[in-house]
Design a protein around this motif. Structure first.
Motif, PDB file in Angstrom:
ATOM      1  N   ALA A  99       0.840  -1.205   0.000  1.00 29.56           N
ATOM      2  CA  ALA A  99       0.000   0.000   0.000  1.00 29.56           C
ATOM      3  C   ALA A  99       0.874   1.254   0.000  1.00 29.56           C
ATOM      4  CB  ALA A  99      -0.915  -0.005   1.221  1.00 29.56           C
ATOM      5  N   ARG A 100       1.965   1.244   0.773  1.00 33.34           N
ATOM      6  CA  ARG A 100       2.851   2.402   0.818  1.00 33.34           C
ATOM      7  C   ARG A 100       3.538   2.626  -0.529  1.00 33.34           C
ATOM      8  NH1 ARG A 100       4.731   1.160   5.177  1.00 33.34           N
ATOM      9  NH2 ARG A 100       6.474  -0.173   4.507  1.00 33.34           N
ATOM     10  N   ILE A 101       4.002   1.543  -1.143  1.00 28.65           N
ATOM     11  CA  ILE A 101       4.661   1.656  -2.454  1.00 28.65           C
ATOM     12  C   ILE A 101       3.670   2.140  -3.504  1.00 28.65           C
ATOM     13  CG2 ILE A 101       5.698   0.315  -4.323  1.00 28.65           C
ATOM     14  CD1 ILE A 101       7.004  -1.422  -2.118  1.00 28.65           C
ATOM     15  N   ARG A 102       2.475   1.562  -3.474  1.00 23.46           N
ATOM     16  CA  ARG A 102       1.447   1.992  -4.443  1.00 23.46           C
ATOM     17  C   ARG A 102       1.078   3.450  -4.231  1.00 23.46           C
ATOM     18  NH1 ARG A 102      -2.962  -3.004  -4.546  1.00 23.46           N
ATOM     19  NH2 ARG A 102      -1.751  -4.426  -5.865  1.00 23.46           N
ATOM     20  N   SER A 103       1.003   3.861  -2.961  1.00 26.22           N
ATOM     21  CA  SER A 103       0.646   5.247  -2.670  1.00 26.22           C
ATOM     22  C   SER A 103       1.696   6.205  -3.222  1.00 26.22           C
ATOM     23  CB  SER A 103       0.487   5.440  -1.168  1.00 26.22           C
ATOM     24  OG  SER A 103       0.190   6.776  -0.859  1.00 26.22           O
ATOM     25  N   LYS A 104       2.975   5.865  -2.997  1.00 25.43           N
ATOM     26  CA  LYS A 104       4.038   6.702  -3.535  1.00 25.43           C
ATOM     27  C   LYS A 104       4.008   6.711  -5.067  1.00 25.43           C
ATOM     28  CE  LYS A 104       7.293   6.143   0.317  1.00 25.43           C
ATOM     29  NZ  LYS A 104       8.622   5.606   0.720  1.00 25.43           N
ATOM     30  N   ARG A 105       3.787   5.525  -5.631  1.00 26.77           N
ATOM     31  CA  ARG A 105       3.723   5.432  -7.093  1.00 26.77           C
ATOM     32  C   ARG A 105       2.555   6.245  -7.631  1.00 26.77           C
ATOM     33  NH1 ARG A 105       1.427   0.014  -8.854  1.00 26.77           N
ATOM     34  NH2 ARG A 105      -0.410   1.206  -8.161  1.00 26.77           N
ATOM     35  N   ASP A 106       1.396   6.099  -6.966  1.00 24.31           N
ATOM     36  CA  ASP A 106       0.214   6.835  -7.421  1.00 24.31           C
ATOM     37  C   ASP A 106       0.423   8.342  -7.281  1.00 24.31           C
ATOM     38  OD1 ASP A 106      -0.984   4.430  -7.946  1.00 24.31           O
ATOM     39  OD2 ASP A 106      -2.238   4.417  -6.142  1.00 24.31           O
ATOM     40  N   LEU A 107       1.105   8.743  -6.196  1.00 20.96           N
ATOM     41  CA  LEU A 107       1.367  10.169  -6.002  1.00 20.96           C
ATOM     42  C   LEU A 107       2.272  10.706  -7.103  1.00 20.96           C
ATOM     43  CD1 LEU A 107       0.940  12.606  -4.172  1.00 20.96           C
ATOM     44  CD2 LEU A 107       2.968  11.910  -2.881  1.00 20.96           C
ATOM     45  N   ARG A 108       3.323   9.932  -7.437  1.00 24.34           N
ATOM     46  CA  ARG A 108       4.204  10.360  -8.523  1.00 24.34           C
ATOM     47  C   ARG A 108       3.447  10.402  -9.845  1.00 24.34           C
ATOM     48  NH1 ARG A 108       7.767   6.697  -5.984  1.00 24.34           N
ATOM     49  NH2 ARG A 108       7.285   5.129  -7.597  1.00 24.34           N
ATOM     50  N   GLU A 109       2.636   9.378 -10.076  1.00 26.32           N
ATOM     51  CA  GLU A 109       1.881   9.319 -11.322  1.00 26.32           C
ATOM     52  C   GLU A 109       0.857  10.449 -11.390  1.00 26.32           C
ATOM     53  OE1 GLU A 109       0.696   7.866 -15.053  1.00 26.32           O
ATOM     54  OE2 GLU A 109       2.484   7.570 -13.808  1.00 26.32           O
ATOM     55  N   SER A 110       0.206  10.720 -10.260  1.00 30.39           N
ATOM     56  CA  SER A 110      -0.770  11.809 -10.223  1.00 30.39           C
ATOM     57  C   SER A 110      -0.092  13.146 -10.492  1.00 30.39           C
ATOM     58  CB  SER A 110      -1.472  11.835  -8.866  1.00 30.39           C
ATOM     59  OG  SER A 110      -2.374  12.904  -8.782  1.00 30.39           O
ATOM     60  N   LYS A 111       1.074  13.351  -9.878  1.00 30.13           N
ATOM     61  CA  LYS A 111       1.808  14.593 -10.112  1.00 30.13           C
ATOM     62  C   LYS A 111       2.193  14.725 -11.582  1.00 30.13           C
ATOM     63  CE  LYS A 111       5.897  17.166  -8.598  1.00 30.13           C
ATOM     64  NZ  LYS A 111       7.100  17.145  -7.723  1.00 30.13           N
ATOM     65  N   ARG A 112       2.643  13.606 -12.164  1.00 32.42           N
ATOM     66  CA  ARG A 112       3.027  13.630 -13.583  1.00 32.42           C
ATOM     67  C   ARG A 112       1.819  13.952 -14.458  1.00 32.42           C
ATOM     68  NH1 ARG A 112       2.904  10.357 -17.928  1.00 32.42           N
ATOM     69  NH2 ARG A 112       1.746   8.786 -16.748  1.00 32.42           N
ATOM     70  N   LYS A 113       0.681  13.347 -14.133  1.00 31.32           N
ATOM     71  CA  LYS A 113      -0.523  13.599 -14.916  1.00 31.32           C
ATOM     72  C   LYS A 113      -0.982  15.052 -14.769  1.00 31.32           C
ATOM     73  CE  LYS A 113      -2.334   8.866 -14.918  1.00 31.32           C
ATOM     74  NZ  LYS A 113      -3.428   7.962 -14.469  1.00 31.32           N
ATOM     75  N   ILE A 114      -0.899  15.577 -13.549  1.00 26.54           N
ATOM     76  CA  ILE A 114      -1.308  16.962 -13.330  1.00 26.54           C
ATOM     77  C   ILE A 114      -0.420  17.915 -14.134  1.00 26.54           C
ATOM     78  CG2 ILE A 114      -1.404  18.805 -11.603  1.00 26.54           C
ATOM     79  CD1 ILE A 114      -2.321  16.689  -9.589  1.00 26.54           C
ATOM     80  N   GLU A 115       0.875  17.639 -14.143  1.00 30.31           N
ATOM     81  CA  GLU A 115       1.792  18.483 -14.922  1.00 30.31           C
ATOM     82  C   GLU A 115       1.447  18.421 -16.408  1.00 30.31           C
ATOM     83  OE1 GLU A 115       5.561  16.883 -13.890  1.00 30.31           O
ATOM     84  OE2 GLU A 115       5.744  18.050 -12.021  1.00 30.31           O
ATOM     85  N   ARG A 116       1.135  17.223 -16.906  1.00 26.08           N
ATOM     86  CA  ARG A 116       0.772  17.097 -18.319  1.00 26.08           C
ATOM     87  C   ARG A 116      -0.575  17.767 -18.604  1.00 26.08           C
ATOM     88  NH1 ARG A 116       1.264  11.181 -20.558  1.00 26.08           N
ATOM     89  NH2 ARG A 116       1.008  12.364 -22.512  1.00 26.08           N
ATOM     90  N   LEU A 117      -1.511  17.645 -17.659  1.00 28.15           N
ATOM     91  CA  LEU A 117      -2.805  18.310 -17.837  1.00 28.15           C
ATOM     92  C   LEU A 117      -2.638  19.822 -17.857  1.00 28.15           C
ATOM     93  CD1 LEU A 117      -5.208  16.194 -15.571  1.00 28.15           C
ATOM     94  CD2 LEU A 117      -5.160  16.281 -18.068  1.00 28.15           C
ATOM     95  N   HIS A 118      -1.709  20.315 -17.042  1.00 35.59           N
ATOM     96  CA  HIS A 118      -1.433  21.760 -17.048  1.00 35.59           C
ATOM     97  C   HIS A 118      -0.928  22.209 -18.415  1.00 35.59           C
ATOM     98  CE1 HIS A 118      -0.328  25.725 -15.615  1.00 35.59           C
ATOM     99  NE2 HIS A 118       0.891  25.537 -16.094  1.00 35.59           N
ATOM    100  N   ARG A 119      -0.066  21.384 -19.012  1.00 40.96           N
ATOM    101  CA  ARG A 119       0.432  21.731 -20.345  1.00 40.96           C
ATOM    102  C   ARG A 119      -0.703  21.692 -21.367  1.00 40.96           C
ATOM    103  NH1 ARG A 119       5.001  18.684 -18.538  1.00 40.96           N
ATOM    104  NH2 ARG A 119       4.305  16.791 -19.632  1.00 40.96           N
ATOM    105  N   VAL A 120      -1.609  20.729 -21.199  1.00 36.82           N
ATOM    106  CA  VAL A 120      -2.772  20.666 -22.094  1.00 36.82           C
ATOM    107  C   VAL A 120      -3.623  21.917 -21.935  1.00 36.82           C
ATOM    108  CG1 VAL A 120      -4.955  19.476 -22.540  1.00 36.82           C
ATOM    109  CG2 VAL A 120      -2.861  18.159 -22.240  1.00 36.82           C
TER     110      VAL A 120
END
Length: 536
Positions: free
Chosen positions: A151-172
């Motif tokens: 759960a901790r690893i997934r949470s960190k992974r999801d947080l990184r992925e969410s941050k990456r997606k938010i950055e890409r959405l900002h560019r969109v």
């Protein structure tokens, strides 16, 4: 549990091993560390972790690689029973156990412990009754450490992925600021949802005449652009537009509000886009979307909504400017042609009247009077057109029979020689611009005033679905093509026929009423067909 010296030692060793499991940086490392702990610390014979994957439980880690652990359906055997019930099982003798179904006949006993949605931890032995309830409890403690680490690893992974997606959405969002047409905007949004948010089935829909209609959809989505979904007061989409709140549906088949637009839709999320649109992501599997998916979809939808409103405002401004340019052109043509001609007639008649005998002078003065009245009527008609153009939001409900009756009664008095025939049933209503009665009068007057013989004008109305068709037909010489064509093309030409300004007024009233204006071909006379929306 009653703790003996051996069990206490195992608990202490398990506690120390837990820190190693917690420090793992990948799920693969967690699983391998766990099975090694099962062997080294807990004394498990053969230990394996099975991960749930698309209806199967697949072995991903084991301590003894000389033993083959097979993939099982997630509803078969002790593995499937453990996963489905989320309960631990102690199998003392596999040969006598009803559910164990070992993959190898040499497996005689085992412990099977659930790992939540991850899968199952299982310990196996070739010896009957190798494990007892204490082993089950120790395996359950090990499973807790596995779940927490994953759960901790997934949470960190999801947080990184969410941050990456938010950055890409900002560019969109930044790129959407330069988009100037709805088509490009909609496809950019669908592409971003598919590529960035990884929504394979997604679409944008908008209210259109009482229903939601697909404006854009990803290639994989079972619905296509232009498809009608359902009424705007139905389903989750209707609820989202009404409340302005996003919605996640885990299972459309068991949801009280959901009304899937396609039989394959099982789960989905719907978020509002502006005031009358929605973005939806759907799947043919249950429970495929969560709150994080919804939040990311809301970020995308907010950017799309802002861009949509900006494009709509620009289009409205362009339409308004085009209307003003056309109005200016209409006014210019009227002043340059109709008014000039009428003033020439008045000037010529007045000049001749100075030298004419009394009888001729009276005729010439009648001509001056009629032309002056026509000139005043034309000027008034241009003023009325400007009023319609300037006030687009004056929409109200009209009872068509009453409107037609009022118009024809007034024209009966001013044109007693004309025959006016009406066929409009009571109870037919339309939603139209407040100058709808004036438009009806223009059409009937046009039929009367441009008939060289005895005028006959017929007015009828019928319902056609949620629209009303108003038809005005006369037996006169017909409207010249050069006056009809510019109205249909949104461009004015010389108004050589006196009906021109009136037809433009009708055109703008119909446009403001969200209706349509047609000039069907006829063998004689003129037929004008007006289609207007019925009551809401």
């Amino acid at each position: 549990m009653s703790i003996g010296a051996e069990q206490a030692a195992k608990l202490e060793a398990l506690h120390l091993a837990a820190s190693e499991i917690a420090n793992a940086t990948t799920t693969e490392e967690v699983y391998q560390t766990a099975v090694d702990t099962g062997e080294d610390v807990l004394g498990f014979d053969v230990c394996g972790v099975f991960v749930a994957d698309d209806g199967e439980l697949r072995p991903v880690a084991q301590n003894d690689t000389s033993v083959t652990l097979e993939t099982y359906p997630d509803d078969k055997g002790a593995l499937g029973e453990t996963y489905q019930t989320q309960e631990s099982f102690l199998i003392e003798d596999a040969a006598d156990d009803e559910v164990s179904e070992p993959s190898d006949d040499s497996f005689a006993s085992g412990v099977s412990v659930p790992l939540g949605d991850i899968g199952v931890l299982q310990a196996i032995s070739t010896e009957p009754a190798y494990y007892d309830e204490t082993d089950v409890e120790l395996a359950e403690l090990l499973a807790v450490h596995i779940r927490e680490a994953v759960a901790r690893i997934r949470s960190k992974r999801d947080l990184r992925e969410s941050k990456r997606k938010i950055e890409r959405l900002h560019r969109v969002a930044t790129s959407l600021e330069s988009v100037t047409d709805r088509g490009t905007l909609l496809w950019a949004a669908v592409e971003a949802a598919s590529d960035i948010l990884e929504f394979d089935w997604c679409l944008l829909a908008r209210e259109d005449d009482g229903v939601f209609r697909v404006e854009a959809a990803s290639e994989e989505t079972p619905l296509d652009t232009g498809d009608e979904m359902f009424a705007t007061d139905e389903g989750v989409a209707g609820h989202v537009v009404e409340t302005g709140e996003s919605f996640v549906v885990d299972d459309a088949h068991d949801h009280p509000v959901a009304n899937p637009a396609h039989e394959s839709f099982r789960s989905g999320l719907v978020v509002p886009v502006g005031d009358a649109g929605v973005f939806a992501a759907v799947d043919d599997r249950v429970g495929m979307f969560d709150e994080q998916d919804m939040e990311l979809a809301e970020l995308l939808a907010a950017s799309v909504g802002e861009a949509y409103d900006r494009i709509e405002a620009r289009e409205q401004l362009r339409r308004r400017q085009a209307e003003l340019d056309l109005l200016k052109e209409v006014q210019s043509r009227v002043l340059r042609h109709n008014l000039r001609n009428d003033l020439n007639v008045i000037g010529g008649a007045a000049a001749e009247a100075r030298e004419a005998d009394p009888e001729r002078r009276a005729d010439l003065l009648d001509t001056v009077e009629r032309t002056a009245e026509r000139l005043a009527a034309t000027s008034e008609r241009v003023r009325e057109i400007k009023r319609v153009v300037d006030h687009a939001d004056r929409i109200r409900t009209f009872e068509v029979a009453e409107t037609v009756r009022t118009v024809t009664e007034g024209l009966d008095e001013s044109h007693p020689d004309a025959t006016l025939v009406t066929d409009v049933p009571d109870g037919v209503t339309v939603r139209a611009h407040s100058d709808f009665p004036l438009a009806v009068r223009c059409l009937v007057e046009n039929g009367i005033e441009h008939d060289d013989g005895v005028p006959r004008v017929e007015v009828s109305a019928t319902r056609s679905g949620d629209r009303v068709r108003l038809q005005v037909r006369d037996d006169g010489p017909g409207i010249p093509d050069h006056e009809v064509e510019p109205i249909e093309r949104d461009r004015e030409t010389d108004l050589e026929h006196g009906s021109g300004a009136g037809l433009w007024l009708v055109r703008w009233v119909v446009d403001r009423s969200d209706g349509s204006l047609h000039f069907p071909d006829t063998d004689d006379g003129t037929t004008v067909l007006v289609e207007l929306p019925g009551p809401e």
